[in-house]
Design an enzyme around this catalytic site. Structure first.
Site, PDB file in Angstrom:
ATOM      1  N   GLY A  15       0.823  -1.210   0.000  1.00 57.03           N
ATOM      2  CA  GLY A  15       0.000   0.000   0.000  1.00 57.03           C
ATOM      3  C   GLY A  15       0.851   1.250   0.000  1.00 57.03           C
ATOM      4  N   ARG A  18       0.030   5.758  -1.761  1.00 52.13           N
ATOM      5  CA  ARG A  18      -0.626   6.972  -1.257  1.00 52.13           C
ATOM      6  C   ARG A  18      -0.622   6.964   0.262  1.00 52.13           C
ATOM      7  NH1 ARG A  18      -7.202   6.308  -2.002  1.00 52.13           N
ATOM      8  NH2 ARG A  18      -7.426   4.305  -0.944  1.00 52.13           N
ATOM      9  N   ASN A  81       1.449  -2.416   5.358  1.00 48.80           N
ATOM     10  CA  ASN A  81       0.632  -1.213   5.507  1.00 48.80           C
ATOM     11  C   ASN A  81      -0.723  -1.302   4.807  1.00 48.80           C
ATOM     12  OD1 ASN A  81       0.166   1.849   5.816  1.00 48.80           O
ATOM     13  ND2 ASN A  81       0.227   1.590   3.586  1.00 48.80           N
ATOM     14  N   SER A 133      -3.802   0.103  13.826  1.00 51.27           N
ATOM     15  CA  SER A 133      -4.722   1.235  13.911  1.00 51.27           C
ATOM     16  C   SER A 133      -5.032   1.445  15.383  1.00 51.27           C
ATOM     17  CB  SER A 133      -6.016   0.910  13.146  1.00 51.27           C
ATOM     18  OG  SER A 133      -7.055   1.800  13.490  1.00 51.27           O
ATOM     19  N   TYR A 146     -13.035  -4.674  10.578  1.00 51.27           N
ATOM     20  CA  TYR A 146     -11.766  -3.954  10.558  1.00 51.27           C
ATOM     21  C   TYR A 146     -11.031  -4.150  11.876  1.00 51.27           C
ATOM     22  CZ  TYR A 146      -8.498  -0.041   9.968  1.00 51.27           C
ATOM     23  OH  TYR A 146      -7.374   0.734   9.866  1.00 51.27           O
ATOM     24  N   ALA A 148     -11.439  -6.516  14.041  1.00 50.53           N
ATOM     25  CA  ALA A 148     -11.040  -7.920  14.158  1.00 50.53           C
ATOM     26  C   ALA A 148      -9.712  -8.162  13.454  1.00 50.53           C
ATOM     27  CB  ALA A 148     -12.123  -8.824  13.575  1.00 50.53           C
ATOM     28  N   LYS A 150      -7.365  -5.894  12.754  1.00 45.02           N
ATOM     29  CA  LYS A 150      -6.270  -5.144  13.354  1.00 45.02           C
ATOM     30  C   LYS A 150      -5.901  -5.672  14.745  1.00 45.02           C
ATOM     31  CE  LYS A 150      -5.605  -2.388   9.883  1.00 45.02           C
ATOM     32  NZ  LYS A 150      -4.364  -2.467   9.092  1.00 45.02           N
ATOM     33  N   ILE A 179      -5.093  10.551  11.038  1.00 48.28           N
ATOM     34  CA  ILE A 179      -3.980  11.071  10.244  1.00 48.28           C
ATOM     35  C   ILE A 179      -4.530  11.846   9.052  1.00 48.28           C
ATOM     36  CG2 ILE A 179      -1.878  10.493   8.997  1.00 48.28           C
ATOM     37  CD1 ILE A 179      -1.796   9.779  11.993  1.00 48.28           C
TER      38      ILE A 179
END
Length: 240
Positions: A15, A18, A81, A133, A146, A148, A150, A179
Protein backbone atom coordinates in the site's frame (compact mmCIF):
# COMPACT_ATOMS: atom_id res chain seq x y z
CA UNK A 1 18.08 12.69 9.81
CA UNK A 2 19.96 9.55 8.86
CA UNK A 3 19.28 6.25 10.61
CA UNK A 4 21.99 3.62 10.72
CA UNK A 5 21.57 0.31 8.96
CA UNK A 6 19.03 1.35 6.33
CA UNK A 7 21.18 2.39 3.36
CA UNK A 8 21.09 -0.34 0.75
CA UNK A 9 18.48 -2.40 2.61
CA UNK A 10 15.78 -4.03 0.50
CA UNK A 11 12.45 -2.76 1.81
CA UNK A 12 8.91 -3.78 0.86
CA UNK A 13 6.02 -1.49 1.76
CA UNK A 14 2.51 -2.68 0.91
CA UNK A 15 0.00 0.00 0.00
CA UNK A 16 2.85 2.37 -0.80
CA UNK A 17 1.18 4.47 -3.48
CA UNK A 18 -0.63 6.97 -1.26
CA UNK A 19 -1.16 8.22 2.26
CA UNK A 20 0.87 6.70 5.08
CA UNK A 21 2.42 4.04 2.85
CA UNK A 22 3.64 6.63 0.35
CA UNK A 23 5.20 8.70 3.15
CA UNK A 24 6.94 5.62 4.55
CA UNK A 25 8.29 4.69 1.10
CA UNK A 26 9.58 8.22 0.55
CA UNK A 27 11.25 8.23 3.96
CA UNK A 28 13.09 4.97 3.22
CA UNK A 29 14.22 6.33 -0.15
CA UNK A 30 15.73 9.31 1.67
CA UNK A 31 17.70 6.77 3.71
CA UNK A 32 19.05 5.35 0.43
CA UNK A 33 17.24 2.03 0.77
CA UNK A 34 16.07 -0.07 -2.17
CA UNK A 35 12.32 0.48 -1.92
CA UNK A 36 9.61 -1.77 -3.34
CA UNK A 37 5.95 -0.78 -3.03
CA UNK A 38 2.67 -2.47 -3.86
CA UNK A 39 -0.61 -0.98 -5.02
CA UNK A 40 -3.89 -2.44 -6.19
CA UNK A 41 -3.96 -0.54 -9.52
CA UNK A 42 -2.01 -1.93 -12.47
CA UNK A 43 -0.78 1.54 -13.45
CA UNK A 44 -0.01 2.68 -9.91
CA UNK A 45 3.29 4.04 -8.69
CA UNK A 46 5.07 4.92 -5.50
CA UNK A 47 7.41 7.84 -4.89
CA UNK A 48 10.10 8.53 -7.48
CA UNK A 49 12.86 5.97 -7.21
CA UNK A 50 10.70 3.16 -5.82
CA UNK A 51 9.92 -0.10 -7.63
CA UNK A 52 6.21 -0.73 -8.10
CA UNK A 53 4.46 -4.11 -7.96
CA UNK A 54 0.76 -4.36 -8.77
CA UNK A 55 -1.21 -6.60 -6.42
CA UNK A 56 -4.86 -6.78 -5.43
CA UNK A 57 -4.63 -8.48 -2.05
CA UNK A 58 -8.24 -9.63 -2.26
CA UNK A 59 -7.28 -11.74 -5.29
CA UNK A 60 -5.59 -15.00 -4.27
CA UNK A 61 -3.85 -15.44 -7.63
CA UNK A 62 -2.42 -11.91 -7.40
CA UNK A 63 -1.16 -12.72 -3.92
CA UNK A 64 0.69 -15.87 -4.94
CA UNK A 65 2.31 -14.04 -7.86
CA UNK A 66 3.53 -11.34 -5.49
CA UNK A 67 4.96 -13.90 -3.07
CA UNK A 68 7.03 -15.37 -5.90
CA UNK A 69 8.44 -11.89 -6.65
CA UNK A 70 9.12 -11.19 -2.98
CA UNK A 71 11.18 -14.36 -2.62
CA UNK A 72 13.47 -13.12 -5.40
CA UNK A 73 13.79 -9.62 -3.88
CA UNK A 74 15.24 -10.97 -0.62
CA UNK A 75 13.41 -8.44 1.55
CA UNK A 76 15.19 -7.30 4.72
CA UNK A 77 12.56 -4.83 5.99
CA UNK A 78 8.84 -5.54 5.58
CA UNK A 79 6.18 -2.91 6.25
CA UNK A 80 2.66 -4.35 6.12
CA UNK A 81 0.63 -1.21 5.51
CA UNK A 82 -2.07 -2.11 2.95
CA UNK A 83 -5.56 -2.36 4.35
CA UNK A 84 -9.25 -1.90 3.62
CA UNK A 85 -12.29 -1.07 5.71
CA UNK A 86 -16.05 -1.22 5.38
CA UNK A 87 -18.30 0.09 8.13
CA UNK A 88 -21.76 -1.18 8.92
CA UNK A 89 -24.10 -2.56 11.55
CA UNK A 90 -22.86 -5.93 12.79
CA UNK A 91 -26.09 -7.80 12.03
CA UNK A 92 -26.06 -6.58 8.43
CA UNK A 93 -22.42 -7.33 7.57
CA UNK A 94 -22.04 -9.83 4.76
CA UNK A 95 -19.77 -12.85 5.25
CA UNK A 96 -18.10 -11.97 1.95
CA UNK A 97 -17.11 -8.48 3.13
CA UNK A 98 -15.90 -9.82 6.48
CA UNK A 99 -13.69 -12.43 4.82
CA UNK A 100 -12.36 -9.98 2.22
CA UNK A 101 -11.24 -7.57 4.96
CA UNK A 102 -9.49 -10.39 6.83
CA UNK A 103 -7.74 -11.53 3.65
CA UNK A 104 -6.40 -8.07 2.82
CA UNK A 105 -5.65 -6.85 6.33
CA UNK A 106 -4.50 -10.02 8.11
CA UNK A 107 -4.00 -13.04 5.85
CA UNK A 108 -1.90 -11.17 3.29
CA UNK A 109 0.57 -9.86 5.91
CA UNK A 110 0.73 -13.38 7.36
CA UNK A 111 1.71 -14.82 3.99
CA UNK A 112 4.21 -12.05 3.24
CA UNK A 113 5.88 -12.57 6.60
CA UNK A 114 6.10 -16.30 5.92
CA UNK A 115 7.81 -15.47 2.63
CA UNK A 116 10.46 -13.08 3.98
CA UNK A 117 11.13 -14.64 7.38
CA UNK A 118 13.52 -17.44 6.36
CA UNK A 119 15.88 -14.93 4.72
CA UNK A 120 15.78 -12.65 7.76
CA UNK A 121 16.45 -15.41 10.27
CA UNK A 122 19.30 -16.87 8.19
CA UNK A 123 20.99 -13.43 8.18
CA UNK A 124 20.26 -12.89 11.88
CA UNK A 125 18.80 -9.49 10.99
CA UNK A 126 15.38 -8.28 9.94
CA UNK A 127 12.68 -5.78 10.73
CA UNK A 128 8.92 -6.25 10.37
CA UNK A 129 6.51 -3.40 11.10
CA UNK A 130 2.79 -4.05 10.85
CA UNK A 131 0.58 -0.99 10.52
CA UNK A 132 -2.43 -1.58 12.73
CA UNK A 133 -4.72 1.23 13.91
CA UNK A 134 -6.00 2.81 17.09
CA UNK A 135 -8.91 0.43 16.47
CA UNK A 136 -6.57 -2.40 17.38
CA UNK A 137 -6.42 -0.82 20.85
CA UNK A 138 -9.89 0.67 21.40
CA UNK A 139 -13.22 -0.31 19.92
CA UNK A 140 -15.69 1.73 17.89
CA UNK A 141 -19.15 0.89 16.64
CA UNK A 142 -19.71 -0.32 13.08
CA UNK A 143 -16.09 -1.44 12.60
CA UNK A 144 -16.18 -5.08 13.70
CA UNK A 145 -14.46 -6.65 10.65
CA UNK A 146 -11.77 -3.95 10.56
CA UNK A 147 -11.09 -4.12 14.30
CA UNK A 148 -11.04 -7.92 14.16
CA UNK A 149 -8.31 -7.77 11.51
CA UNK A 150 -6.27 -5.14 13.35
CA UNK A 151 -6.57 -6.76 16.80
CA UNK A 152 -5.55 -9.97 15.02
CA UNK A 153 -2.51 -8.28 13.53
CA UNK A 154 -1.47 -7.07 16.99
CA UNK A 155 -1.76 -10.62 18.33
CA UNK A 156 0.22 -11.99 15.39
CA UNK A 157 2.91 -9.35 16.00
CA UNK A 158 3.36 -10.30 19.64
CA UNK A 159 3.46 -14.04 19.00
CA UNK A 160 5.87 -13.77 16.06
CA UNK A 161 8.17 -11.39 17.95
CA UNK A 162 8.52 -13.93 20.74
CA UNK A 163 9.22 -16.72 18.24
CA UNK A 164 12.02 -14.92 16.39
CA UNK A 165 13.46 -12.84 19.24
CA UNK A 166 16.74 -14.78 19.32
CA UNK A 167 17.15 -14.61 15.54
CA UNK A 168 17.91 -10.89 15.28
CA UNK A 169 14.46 -10.11 13.85
CA UNK A 170 12.44 -7.38 15.57
CA UNK A 171 8.69 -7.33 14.99
CA UNK A 172 6.44 -4.44 15.99
CA UNK A 173 3.13 -2.81 15.15
CA UNK A 174 2.42 0.88 14.73
CA UNK A 175 -1.12 2.06 15.42
CA UNK A 176 -1.89 5.39 13.73
CA UNK A 177 -4.70 7.54 15.04
CA UNK A 178 -6.44 10.22 13.01
CA UNK A 179 -3.98 11.07 10.24
CA UNK A 180 -4.35 13.87 7.69
CA UNK A 181 -4.32 11.93 4.42
CA UNK A 182 -6.04 12.46 1.09
CA UNK A 183 -8.46 9.64 1.87
CA UNK A 184 -9.31 11.12 5.28
CA UNK A 185 -10.07 14.46 3.66
CA UNK A 186 -12.25 12.78 1.04
CA UNK A 187 -14.24 10.94 3.70
CA UNK A 188 -14.56 13.66 6.35
CA UNK A 189 -14.30 16.93 4.44
CA UNK A 190 -12.83 20.08 5.98
CA UNK A 191 -15.54 20.48 8.63
CA UNK A 192 -15.23 16.84 9.64
CA UNK A 193 -11.46 17.19 9.89
CA UNK A 194 -11.81 20.15 12.23
CA UNK A 195 -14.32 18.30 14.39
CA UNK A 196 -12.13 15.20 14.55
CA UNK A 197 -9.13 17.28 15.63
CA UNK A 198 -11.05 18.46 18.72
CA UNK A 199 -11.18 14.85 19.95
CA UNK A 200 -7.38 14.53 19.92
CA UNK A 201 -5.62 15.82 23.07
CA UNK A 202 -2.97 17.58 20.97
CA UNK A 203 -5.85 19.26 19.09
CA UNK A 204 -4.71 18.35 15.60
CA UNK A 205 -4.50 15.38 13.33
CA UNK A 206 -1.22 13.62 12.71
CA UNK A 207 0.73 13.65 9.47
CA UNK A 208 1.84 10.65 7.39
CA UNK A 209 5.43 11.88 7.82
CA UNK A 210 5.16 11.57 11.60
CA UNK A 211 4.12 7.94 11.23
CA UNK A 212 6.93 7.37 8.74
CA UNK A 213 9.58 8.64 11.15
CA UNK A 214 8.45 6.17 13.82
CA UNK A 215 8.50 3.32 11.32
CA UNK A 216 12.02 4.32 10.20
CA UNK A 217 13.35 4.23 13.74
CA UNK A 218 11.78 0.84 14.46
CA UNK A 219 13.32 -0.50 11.24
CA UNK A 220 16.81 0.85 11.85
CA UNK A 221 19.83 -0.26 13.85
CA UNK A 222 18.92 2.42 16.39
CA UNK A 223 16.18 0.06 17.50
CA UNK A 224 17.97 -2.65 19.46
CA UNK A 225 15.46 -3.60 22.16
CA UNK A 226 11.91 -2.70 21.07
CA UNK A 227 9.92 -5.69 19.87
CA UNK A 228 6.41 -7.19 20.22
CA UNK A 229 4.89 -3.73 20.73
CA UNK A 230 1.79 -2.08 19.26
CA UNK A 231 2.79 1.58 19.44
CA UNK A 232 0.02 4.14 19.16
CA UNK A 233 0.86 7.35 17.34
CA UNK A 234 -2.36 9.21 17.99
CA UNK A 235 -1.73 12.46 19.85
CA UNK A 236 -2.82 10.79 23.08
CA UNK A 237 -6.27 9.76 21.83
CA UNK A 238 -6.23 6.21 23.20
CA UNK A 239 -4.74 7.10 26.58
CA UNK A 240 -6.39 10.27 27.90
Amino acid sequence: MKYSGLAGRRVLITGGTRGIGYAIAKAFLEQEAEVHVTGSKKDGKGPHGSIFHSCDFSNSENLENLYDKVQRINVEVLINNAGINKTGAFAKLSPEDFLRIQQVNLYSPFRLIQTVLPGMTSKKWGRIVNITSIFSIVGKEFRAPYSASKFGMDGMTASLAAEVAESGVLVNSVAPGFIDTELTREVLGESGMREMATKVPIRRMGSPEEVARLVLWLSSNENTFVSAQNIAIDGGFTRV
